[in-house]
Design an enzyme around this catalytic site. Structure first.
Site, PDB file in Angstrom:
ATOM      1  CG  ASN A  40      58.285 115.063  59.879  1.00 24.17           C
ATOM      2  OD1 ASN A  40      57.625 114.358  59.130  1.00 24.17           O
ATOM      3  ND2 ASN A  40      59.601 115.161  59.788  1.00 24.17           N
ATOM      4  CD  GLU A  42      61.979 118.848  58.392  1.00 22.38           C
ATOM      5  OE1 GLU A  42      62.566 119.288  57.380  1.00 22.38           O
ATOM      6  OE2 GLU A  42      62.387 117.864  59.060  1.00 22.38           O
ATOM      7  CB  CYS A  51      57.480 116.215  66.466  1.00 23.58           C
ATOM      8  SG  CYS A  51      59.223 116.523  66.818  1.00 23.58           S
ATOM      9  CD  GLU A  53      56.568 111.687  67.582  1.00 19.67           C
ATOM     10  OE1 GLU A  53      56.712 112.686  66.850  1.00 19.67           O
ATOM     11  OE2 GLU A  53      57.472 110.873  67.798  1.00 19.67           O
ATOM     12  CB  CYS A  84      62.290 114.087  70.041  1.00 16.23           C
ATOM     13  SG  CYS A  84      60.859 115.167  70.175  1.00 16.23           S
ATOM     14  CB  CYS A  87      57.422 113.664  70.851  1.00 15.84           C
ATOM     15  SG  CYS A  87      57.203 114.958  69.606  1.00 15.84           S
TER      16      CYS A  87
END
Ligand code: THU
Length: 129
Positions: A40, A42, A51, A53, A84, A87
């Protein structure tokens, strides 16, 4: 030989997660046997974060592959974190419903699901699943 779990663990260490402190590493094994990984990333403008993935899928596509055979998502939380919703749909673009998605912790605890269990009735423009 490095396992899919080892790859997820290694890439988790590269996560850039200063806002959530929730590091995620994702490793994808493709049908050809190659492994692509991502973490990830940010951003101070929170919605711009990526993310793990999504990062791993981007690496796979850049590598010229499109068929995910197995996924390992490693998190640094207290319980294994599942992908999530967004994803799950991202994975469904490149995987069949019966692939295994392993959700692990650095402690070694792992929970395994099929993608179909995580995302039944995924959105698709075709009748195939
Ligand atoms: N995160 C992922 O990398 N993958 C998921 O499937 C769920 C959430 C990241 C996004 C954000 O950087 C952090 O975890 C906390 O939400």
């Amino acid at each position: 030989m490095k396992t899919l779990s080892d790859h997820a663990r290694s890439i988790l260490a590269q996560a850039y997660a200063p806002y959530s402190n929730y590091a995620v590493g994702a490793a994808l094994r493709t049908s050809s046997g190659n492994i692509y990984s991502g973490c990830n990333v940010e951003n101070a403008a929170y919605p711009l974060g990526n993310c793990a993935e999504a990062s791993a899928i981007a690496a796979m596509i850049a590598g010229g592959e499109r068929e995910i055979a197995e996924v390992f998502v490693m998190t640094n939380g207290d319980t294994p974190g599942t992908p999530c919703g967004g994803c799950r749909q991202r994975l469904a673009e490149f995987a069949s419903t019966d692939i295994q998605v392993h959700c692990g912790l650095l402690s070694g605890e792992v929970a395994t699901y099929t993608l179909g269990e995580l995302l039944p009735f995924a959105f698709s423009l075709t009748e195939e699943s």
